[in-house]
Design a protein around this motif. Structure first.
Motif, PDB file in Angstrom:
ATOM      1  N   ARG A 523     -10.567   2.403  -1.399  1.00 34.82           N
ATOM      2  CA  ARG A 523      -9.224   2.959  -1.237  1.00 34.82           C
ATOM      3  C   ARG A 523      -8.777   2.864   0.222  1.00 34.82           C
ATOM      4  NH1 ARG A 523      -7.592   9.081  -3.214  1.00 34.82           N
ATOM      5  NH2 ARG A 523      -5.369   8.692  -3.575  1.00 34.82           N
ATOM      6  N   TYR A 524      -7.532   2.485   0.437  1.00 35.85           N
ATOM      7  CA  TYR A 524      -6.879   2.333   1.740  1.00 35.85           C
ATOM      8  C   TYR A 524      -7.334   1.089   2.503  1.00 35.85           C
ATOM      9  CZ  TYR A 524      -6.360   7.385   0.880  1.00 35.85           C
ATOM     10  OH  TYR A 524      -6.119   8.615   0.315  1.00 35.85           O
ATOM     11  N   GLN A 525      -8.229   0.270   1.984  1.00 34.17           N
ATOM     12  CA  GLN A 525      -8.791  -0.829   2.766  1.00 34.17           C
ATOM     13  C   GLN A 525      -8.233  -2.196   2.386  1.00 34.17           C
ATOM     14  OE1 GLN A 525     -13.079  -0.555   2.557  1.00 34.17           O
ATOM     15  NE2 GLN A 525     -13.147   1.336   3.757  1.00 34.17           N
ATOM     16  N   ARG A 526      -7.359  -2.265   1.421  1.00 36.30           N
ATOM     17  CA  ARG A 526      -6.768  -3.550   1.053  1.00 36.30           C
ATOM     18  C   ARG A 526      -5.635  -3.894   2.014  1.00 36.30           C
ATOM     19  NH1 ARG A 526      -7.645  -0.560  -3.512  1.00 36.30           N
ATOM     20  NH2 ARG A 526      -9.131  -1.404  -5.037  1.00 36.30           N
ATOM     21  N   THR A 527      -5.396  -5.184   2.175  1.00 36.25           N
ATOM     22  CA  THR A 527      -4.399  -5.618   3.155  1.00 36.25           C
ATOM     23  C   THR A 527      -2.993  -5.144   2.797  1.00 36.25           C
ATOM     24  OG1 THR A 527      -4.252  -7.728   1.947  1.00 36.25           O
ATOM     25  CG2 THR A 527      -5.726  -7.642   3.849  1.00 36.25           C
ATOM     26  N   ASN A 528      -2.659  -5.096   1.506  1.00 35.60           N
ATOM     27  CA  ASN A 528      -1.328  -4.615   1.141  1.00 35.60           C
ATOM     28  C   ASN A 528      -1.180  -3.124   1.455  1.00 35.60           C
ATOM     29  OD1 ASN A 528      -3.225  -4.212  -1.078  1.00 35.60           O
ATOM     30  ND2 ASN A 528      -1.498  -3.392  -2.227  1.00 35.60           N
ATOM     31  N   GLU A 529      -2.276  -2.363   1.364  1.00 36.56           N
ATOM     32  CA  GLU A 529      -2.220  -0.942   1.727  1.00 36.56           C
ATOM     33  C   GLU A 529      -2.052  -0.786   3.237  1.00 36.56           C
ATOM     34  OE1 GLU A 529      -4.849   1.588  -1.317  1.00 36.56           O
ATOM     35  OE2 GLU A 529      -5.957  -0.068  -0.430  1.00 36.56           O
ATOM     36  N   HIS A 530      -2.665  -1.665   4.014  1.00 37.64           N
ATOM     37  CA  HIS A 530      -2.472  -1.626   5.466  1.00 37.64           C
ATOM     38  C   HIS A 530      -1.010  -1.881   5.821  1.00 37.64           C
ATOM     39  CE1 HIS A 530      -6.996  -2.657   6.299  1.00 37.64           C
ATOM     40  NE2 HIS A 530      -6.808  -1.471   5.761  1.00 37.64           N
ATOM     41  N   ARG A 531      -0.387  -2.821   5.123  1.00 37.75           N
ATOM     42  CA  ARG A 531       1.028  -3.102   5.394  1.00 37.75           C
ATOM     43  C   ARG A 531       1.900  -1.899   5.040  1.00 37.75           C
ATOM     44  NH1 ARG A 531      -0.576  -8.487   3.839  1.00 37.75           N
ATOM     45  NH2 ARG A 531      -0.201  -8.117   1.625  1.00 37.75           N
ATOM     46  N   GLU A 532       1.587  -1.243   3.942  1.00 35.11           N
ATOM     47  CA  GLU A 532       2.352  -0.049   3.567  1.00 35.11           C
ATOM     48  C   GLU A 532       2.181   1.065   4.593  1.00 35.11           C
ATOM     49  OE1 GLU A 532       1.706   1.371  -0.337  1.00 35.11           O
ATOM     50  OE2 GLU A 532       2.732  -0.304  -1.308  1.00 35.11           O
ATOM     51  N   LEU A 533       0.962   1.240   5.096  1.00 32.73           N
ATOM     52  CA  LEU A 533       0.727   2.281   6.095  1.00 32.73           C
ATOM     53  C   LEU A 533       1.536   2.020   7.363  1.00 32.73           C
ATOM     54  CD1 LEU A 533      -3.119   2.864   5.718  1.00 32.73           C
ATOM     55  CD2 LEU A 533      -1.323   4.523   5.269  1.00 32.73           C
ATOM     56  N   SER A 534       1.606   0.769   7.789  1.00 34.37           N
ATOM     57  CA  SER A 534       2.375   0.447   8.989  1.00 34.37           C
ATOM     58  C   SER A 534       3.854   0.733   8.785  1.00 34.37           C
ATOM     59  CB  SER A 534       2.167  -1.025   9.369  1.00 34.37           C
ATOM     60  OG  SER A 534       0.842  -1.262   9.779  1.00 34.37           O
ATOM     61  N   LEU A 535       4.383   0.419   7.606  1.00 35.35           N
ATOM     62  CA  LEU A 535       5.794   0.676   7.350  1.00 35.35           C
ATOM     63  C   LEU A 535       6.076   2.172   7.231  1.00 35.35           C
ATOM     64  CD1 LEU A 535       8.579  -0.353   6.922  1.00 35.35           C
ATOM     65  CD2 LEU A 535       8.014  -0.929   4.555  1.00 35.35           C
ATOM     66  N   LEU A 536       5.172   2.908   6.583  1.00 38.20           N
ATOM     67  CA  LEU A 536       5.347   4.360   6.511  1.00 38.20           C
ATOM     68  C   LEU A 536       5.277   4.979   7.905  1.00 38.20           C
ATOM     69  CD1 LEU A 536       3.191   5.225   3.363  1.00 38.20           C
ATOM     70  CD2 LEU A 536       5.676   5.388   3.564  1.00 38.20           C
ATOM     71  N   ALA A 537       4.383   4.452   8.750  1.00 35.85           N
ATOM     72  CA  ALA A 537       4.288   4.969  10.115  1.00 35.85           C
ATOM     73  C   ALA A 537       5.577   4.718  10.879  1.00 35.85           C
ATOM     74  CB  ALA A 537       3.100   4.320  10.834  1.00 35.85           C
TER      75      ALA A 537
END
Length: 701
Positions: A523-537
């Motif tokens: 959980r949280y380690q996939r590349t698409n999740e990283h992209r979502e985290l950056s946009l939410l940030a």
């Protein structure tokens, strides 16, 4: 673009040169509020109200930092004029004429056991200690009234953890991801989420200071601990000790992320580390969960350390011009982590490092789909979503991969490089994508020829680098997408003010961390999740700095922008003008500045082609009012900059679904969300168009 919010003028950054940093740093600290603990931490420690305390202004380093060393290497035995090497710190020479107090402390430290491990000369070559379990109870003290903890660490001891906190070095020196933090410096925020490798705090050698350790440490601890706690910790302080202050951290970013249920465990250990988490320590209630020695932090291979040392030596040497470091390698090989560590290591010696972003999918300072040129002045002590900021120059490409339009990708990078002053002496780091096959490899060849590269760092794993070595000899005969042998600089203007070197240094780094070469599946380690985290940030910048409840985006007041004031374009696919508003509604748009003036004939302005133009930030197009001719736009960009925006560009970077599905207070159907849709219908999906290659059916047309 007309806006109605008050303006705010930002100061211009001063030009910086390569030098040892002596100036004070005065970035205001982030004020922590009431700590919001994760469910894991709530089970083991009661949360307290965060303290409000000013942080001291600081100097960067008191000593010149040198080579990155392996903490597992055996340090030389003490003796006259012997050099003690440590990571990111200067060499410390033993004093011939040591004071009596210093000599007594050394004899005392060699005769006792510290934190469960012998510190005598016989055991000095042992593997550095990991602070965990019972040792943390002996060397850490918690002040419940002020809600912080003080930790004493001996030379080369490490603390690996999950969570988030503020770190202040009260005594000695510590190192985090290559950056050295000394006493007297400001507090630094540390982020160690489950999405990335856990952070490790390592104590460095501080024996070069000739002072009364016990008296000075007692004076420092008096400000933070009670008399009983202070007395217990003073017994642990030795000449090589470092003392750090750990405080809970709560920011608009962490509050906004924690407001989404699926991100509530982001700063807790993942399932694979739960059995290795130390849950009963003085640090847990502060937002930190220490990990035992079976969990590795950043694992530096010998070639990894050699490359870092080579970069530092090159930048500190007498180079003809600035160092331009080109970093490349296949996917999931640790390029981003290597670059963060390199930037932090260089910041021990210089006030800033320039960074050219060429990785569309895993951007460092912006949401995905951007190419940017940034000046980094603060250490990067967390993953990309923890340090989102506005670069000096940015172009919105609009996709997480460049395979659809290689020419636009290269032209965008050239445009960014032209905007950089060629007289700057700041080192430059160029990041690239993990596409190292076929056209992706040809792009790397072009980029090395376009830019005045001085060093090429090629990362690989398993003893190979997954593509041909990009040596100067190979470049003499290699073919790129736009360049061909004989190799020459494709941009004539580059050679006028900053001639590229005829050759460059080629370095190979072999990554050896666990799971190298494979995408994370937890959980949280996939590349698409990283992209979502950056946009939410990035969107978290819409929240107020004051502590309080998180305001959902649909409750914020948007800007009203006339259709005639800005042009609207779609850059990742072709959309007929009559469907443009449907495509852009409730979507992320880039706020761009066209060089020519936007002229309207009384209606909305539509772009037929994707321009290459500066981007100043992003916004959410909340709605379109056709009757009044208005766009409703949410953005954290300052109104003074918004006045320059005359173009909205829609790309393939979509809003995270949680933004649309989590809208508290909505009655009936949630706006912008529908379940009456089937992807099984022909034509329901997105059509991919690849512009980098002519199809056989089009040959001869």
């Amino acid at each position: 673009m007309k806006v109605s919010k008050p303006t705010q003028v930002k100061g211009q950054a001063k030009s910086q040169k390569w030098k040892d940093v002596r100036g004070k740093r005065c970035r205001p600290p982030i004020t922590p509020s009431e700590l919001s603990s994760s469910p894991v931490m709530a089970r083991v420690a009661k949360e307290h109200q965060a303290c409000v305390k000013k942080k001291p202004s600081v100097k960067r380093l008191k000593k010149k930092a040198k080579a990155v060393s392996d903490s597992k290497k055996n340090p030389p035995q003490s003796g006259a004029k012997k050099c003690h090497t440590q990571a990111n710190g200067g060499s410390v020479f033993a004093m011939d004429n040591e004071s009596n107090d210093s000599q007594e402390w050394k004899e005392y430290s060699q005769s006792i056991h510290g934190n469960g491990t012998e510190t005598s000369g016989d055991k000095e070559d042992a593997r550095p200690d990991r602070l965990e379990g019972q040792s943390l109870h002996h060397c850490a003290e918690r002040d419940d009234r002020q809600n912080h903890a003080v930790l004493v660490m001996q030379k080369n001891q490490t603390l690996c953890f999950r969570g988030k906190c503020f770190l202040t070095c009260l005594y000695g020196r510590v190192e985090v991801m290559g950056f050295t933090i000394e006493e007297g410096q400001e507090s630094y925020p540390l982020f160690s989420p489950a999405s990335h490798c856990p952070l490790t705090i390592r104590a460095l050698d501080s024996s070069g200071h000739t002072r009364d350790d016990k008296t000075e440490a007692a004076s420092i601890l008096r400000k933070y601990l009670s008399a009983a706690s202070r007395k217990r910790l003073l017994k642990r302080i030795m000449p090589n000790s470092s003392v750090i202050l750990l405080e809970p951290m709560e920011t608009p970013l962490t509050r906004f992320l924690s407001s989404f249920a699926y991100l509530s465990e982001l700063f807790s250990p993942p399932m694979s580390e739960l059995m290795s988490a130390v849950l009963d320590t003085p640090l847990n209630g502060l937002g930190m969960i220490p990990l035992v020695s079976t969990i590795d932090g950043l694992n530096m291979s010998p070639s990894y350390r050699d490359a870092l040392n080579a970069m530092v030596s090159a930048c500190r040497g007498d180079m003809d011009g600035c160092a331009v470091i080109f970093v490349c390698g296949t996917k999931n090989v640790g390029k981003s982590t290597f670059i963060r560590t390199l930037i932090n290591t260089l910041l021990n010696h210089t006030t800033s490092v320039d960074y050219l972003e060429g990785d569309l999918g895993q951007t460092e300072f912006t949401p995905a789909g951007c190419l940017s040129l940034s000046t980094v002045r603060e250490p990067l002590l967390g993953p990309p979503f923890t340090h989102q900021c506005t670069p000096e120059h940015m172009i919105y490409y609009g996709q997480s991969s460049c395979e659809a339009d290689l020419e636009r990708y290269l032209e965008s990078l050239k445009s960014l490089w032209r905007r950089r002053s060629q007289s700057r002496e700041t080192p430059v780091i160029i990041n690239t994508m993990g596409w190292v096959k076929g056209f992706g490899f040809k792009l790397l060849v072009d980029m090395i020829r376009f830019f005045p590269v001085s060093h090429v760092v090629q990362l690989g794993h398993s003893g190979i680098i997954q593509c041909p070595a990009l040596t100067p000899e190979f470049l003499r005969t290699a073919h790129g997408c736009q360049t061909h042998p004989p190799a020459q600089t494709a941009l004539d203007e580059f050679t006028e003010s900053h001639s590229p070197p005829r050759s460059y240094t080629h370095l190979i780094v072999q990554s050896e961390f666990q799971g190298v070469g494979r995408q994370g599946t937890a959980r949280y380690q996939r590349t698409n999740e990283h992209r979502e985290l950056s946009l939410l940030a990035y969107l978290s910048q819409l929240q107020s700095d004051d502590p309080g409840p998180v305001r959902p985006l649909h409750s914020l007041t948007p800007y009203q922008v006339p259709h005639t004031a800005v042009a609207l374009g779609v850059i990742h696919c072709e959309v007929v003008p009559s469907h443009m508003f449907y495509a852009a509604n409730a979507s992320l748009v880039g706020l761009c500045c066209l060089s020519e003036k936007v002229t309207s004939r009384g209606g909305p302005v539509m772009l037929s082609q994707a321009p290459i133009c500066p981007c100043v930030g992003f916004g959410v197009l909340r709605g379109v009012d056709m009757a009044r001719g208005l766009y409703f736009l949410l953005t954290p960009v300052d109104p003074s900059i918004l006045r320059k925006v005359n173009c909205l560009l829609l790309g393939a970077i979509s809003l995270p679904s949680c933004i649309l599905t989590t809208q508290p207070g909505s009655e009936g159907e949630i706006p912008y969300v529908t379940t009456d849709y089937s992807f099984d219908l022909t034509g329901a999906g997105k059509l991919r168009v690849f512009k980098g290659m002519t199809r056989p059916s089009q040959v001869g047309m």
